[in-house]
Design a protein around this motif. Structure first.
Motif, short mmCIF file in Angstrom:
data_model
loop_
_atom_site.label_atom_id
_atom_site.label_comp_id
_atom_site.label_asym_id
_atom_site.label_seq_id
_atom_site.Cartn_x
_atom_site.Cartn_y
_atom_site.Cartn_z
N THR A 116 0.85 -1.20 0.00
CA THR A 116 0.00 0.00 0.00
C THR A 116 0.88 1.24 0.00
OG1 THR A 116 -0.11 0.31 2.41
CG2 THR A 116 -1.70 -1.22 1.43
N VAL A 117 0.26 2.38 -0.29
CA VAL A 117 0.91 3.67 -0.14
C VAL A 117 0.23 4.40 1.01
CG1 VAL A 117 1.54 5.84 -1.22
CG2 VAL A 117 1.46 3.75 -2.59
N HIS A 118 1.02 4.91 1.93
CA HIS A 118 0.54 5.54 3.15
C HIS A 118 0.61 7.07 2.99
CE1 HIS A 118 1.32 6.12 7.79
NE2 HIS A 118 0.23 6.75 7.37
N ALA A 164 -6.24 17.41 14.69
CA ALA A 164 -6.72 16.13 14.16
C ALA A 164 -5.92 15.75 12.92
CB ALA A 164 -8.20 16.22 13.82
N VAL A 165 -5.40 14.51 12.95
CA VAL A 165 -4.57 14.00 11.85
C VAL A 165 -5.24 12.75 11.28
CG1 VAL A 165 -2.32 13.04 11.24
CG2 VAL A 165 -2.47 14.89 12.90
N ALA A 166 -5.17 12.60 9.97
CA ALA A 166 -5.73 11.42 9.31
C ALA A 166 -4.63 10.70 8.54
CB ALA A 166 -6.85 11.82 8.35
N ASP A 167 -4.59 9.37 8.70
CA ASP A 167 -3.69 8.53 7.92
C ASP A 167 -4.53 7.61 7.06
OD1 ASP A 167 -0.63 8.63 9.03
OD2 ASP A 167 -2.05 9.08 10.64
N VAL A 168 -4.10 7.41 5.81
CA VAL A 168 -4.84 6.58 4.86
C VAL A 168 -3.85 5.68 4.14
CG1 VAL A 168 -6.37 6.54 2.86
CG2 VAL A 168 -6.56 8.39 4.52
N TRP A 169 -4.18 4.40 4.05
CA TRP A 169 -3.38 3.45 3.30
C TRP A 169 -4.18 3.00 2.07
CZ3 TRP A 169 -3.26 4.14 8.45
CH2 TRP A 169 -2.01 4.17 9.10
N ILE A 170 -3.60 3.15 0.89
CA ILE A 170 -4.29 2.85 -0.36
C ILE A 170 -3.60 1.68 -1.06
CG2 ILE A 170 -4.96 3.77 -2.61
CD1 ILE A 170 -4.92 6.55 -1.33
N GLY A 171 -4.42 0.68 -1.43
CA GLY A 171 -3.87 -0.48 -2.12
C GLY A 171 -3.60 -0.21 -3.58
N ARG A 172 -3.01 -1.18 -4.25
CA ARG A 172 -2.65 -1.01 -5.66
C ARG A 172 -3.88 -0.90 -6.57
NH1 ARG A 172 2.65 -5.01 -6.48
NH2 ARG A 172 4.16 -3.57 -5.49
N VAL A 222 -7.59 0.70 2.24
CA VAL A 222 -7.59 -0.55 3.01
C VAL A 222 -7.43 -0.30 4.51
CG1 VAL A 222 -6.76 -1.93 1.08
CG2 VAL A 222 -5.10 -0.90 2.64
N ARG A 223 -7.00 0.91 4.87
CA ARG A 223 -6.89 1.23 6.31
C ARG A 223 -6.97 2.74 6.48
NH1 ARG A 223 -1.86 -1.16 9.43
NH2 ARG A 223 -3.21 -3.01 9.39
N THR A 224 -7.63 3.16 7.55
CA THR A 224 -7.65 4.57 7.94
C THR A 224 -7.35 4.67 9.43
OG1 THR A 224 -10.03 4.57 8.45
CG2 THR A 224 -9.38 5.18 6.20
N ARG A 225 -6.72 5.76 9.81
CA ARG A 225 -6.54 6.05 11.24
C ARG A 225 -6.72 7.54 11.44
NH1 ARG A 225 -1.36 4.00 12.77
NH2 ARG A 225 -0.45 6.00 12.15
N LEU A 226 -7.69 7.89 12.28
CA LEU A 226 -7.93 9.28 12.63
C LEU A 226 -7.50 9.47 14.08
CD1 LEU A 226 -11.52 9.73 11.13
CD2 LEU A 226 -9.32 9.78 9.96
N ASP A 227 -6.80 10.55 14.35
CA ASP A 227 -6.27 10.76 15.69
C ASP A 227 -6.40 12.23 16.06
OD1 ASP A 227 -4.99 10.07 18.11
OD2 ASP A 227 -3.05 10.70 17.31
#
Length: 230
Positions: free
Chosen positions: A131-133, A168-176, A181-186
Motif C-alpha cells: 500500500t501507499v501511506h 486532528a490527523v488522518a492517515d490513509v493506506w491505499i492499495g494497488r 484498506v486502512r484509515t486512522r484518525l487521531d
C-alpha cells in the motif's frame, strides 16, 4: 489520490474492523465495530461493542443497514428492552469526536476525502499487501461533519478558545487497486484524545442482504445518541 481512493472505495463493499479508543476524563473506553457493508447498495450488518476500563462487562449493539434505513438494538438491556428501532440513514447524527453517525462506514471515507495538507509517508504492507501511506489534517468543518448541532457548538467553542483547529490527523493506506484498506484518525489533546483505526478487507465481495427486523419502532434522529451509536 486520497480523494479518488475514498470515492472509489465508497462505491464498493467491504468487511469492516474498527477500533475507537477514547482517553481521558478519568476513564478509558474502547468501541469495536465489525461487520460487512455494501456501501452503494446500502445494505449490511454491524456489531458494536463498548468496553470501559475497570468495567468487566462489554455492552453490545446490533445494526442492520437496508433500504436507506438503519435498524439498531441492544441484544442485552438492563431494563429488558431489546426491541429494534429505526431511523433514516441520511438523518443520523454523530455526537462524539471521530465517530460516525450510527457507525456508518461511509462517513470516515467522506472525512478522509476532505483532508488537507496531505503528504506521502511511504510504502507499507497492510494485511500482507503493498500500500501507499498518506497523512493529512482534518479541519473543523470536516471534524464536525454531520455532528448534532449542540455538540458542534461545543467543539466550535473549544476551537475559538484554542484559536485554531483541533490537532486532528488522518492517515490513509491505499492499495494497488486504488481503494482504501486502512484509515486512522487521531485527535490528541493533552491527556485526552480519540484514535479511530479501521481496516477494510474483502473489498468488492458480495454482501448478503440482511432481513429487515420486524416491528421496529421509528424514532426521531435527535433522540439517538450515546457511545454505542456514535
Amino acid at each position: 489520490m486520497v480523494r479518488a481512493a475514498a470515492a472509489t472505495t465508497a462505491k464498493s463493499s467491504a468487511r469492516i474492523d474498527q477500533k475507537i479508543e477514547i482517553r481521558g476524563g478519568g476513564m478509558n473506553m474502547a468501541v469495536a465495530v465489525k461487520g460487512s457493508i455494501d456501501m452503494p447498495g446500502g445494505k449490511g450488518r454491524l456489531t458494536v461493542a463498548l468496553s470501559s476500563q475497570g468495567d468487566e462487562k462489554t455492552v453490545f449493539l446490533d445494526e442492520v443497514f437496508t433500504g436507506g434505513t438503519v435498524y439498531f438494538r441492544m441484544p442485552e438491556e438492563k431494563n429488558g428492552d431489546t426491541s429494534w428501532r429505526s431511523l433514516p440513514r441520511d438523518k443520523a447524527e454523530s455526537h462524539y469526536l471521530l465517530r460516525s453517525p450510527v457507525n456508518d462506514p461511509e462517513h470516515v471515507l467522506r472525512q478522509v476525502g476532505r483532508m488537507h495538507s496531505v503528504s506521502k509517508v511511504g510504502e507499507e504492507n497492510v494485511n500482507g499487501a503493498p500500500t501507499v501511506h498518506y497523512r493529512g489534517k482534518l479541519d473543523h468543518k470536516t471534524l464536525t461533519l454531520r455532528m448534532a448541532e449542540d455538540r458542534r457548538a461545543e467543539f466550535t467553542e473549544v476551537r475559538e478558545k484554542v484559536g485554531s483547529d483541533l490537532p486532528a490527523v488522518a492517515d490513509v493506506w491505499i492499495g494497488r487497486d486504488g481503494r482504501v484498506v486502512r484509515t486512522r484518525l487521531d485527535c490528541p489533546m493533552g491527556t485526552v484524545g480519540v484514535t479511530a483505526t479501521r481496516n477494510l478487507t474483502d473489498l468488492g465481495k458480495p454482501v448478503e442482504t440482511p432481513a429487515v427486523p420486524e416491528d421496529a419502532a421509528a424514532v426521531p434522529p435527535n433522540t439517538v445518541g450515546g457511545p454505542l451509536t456514535g
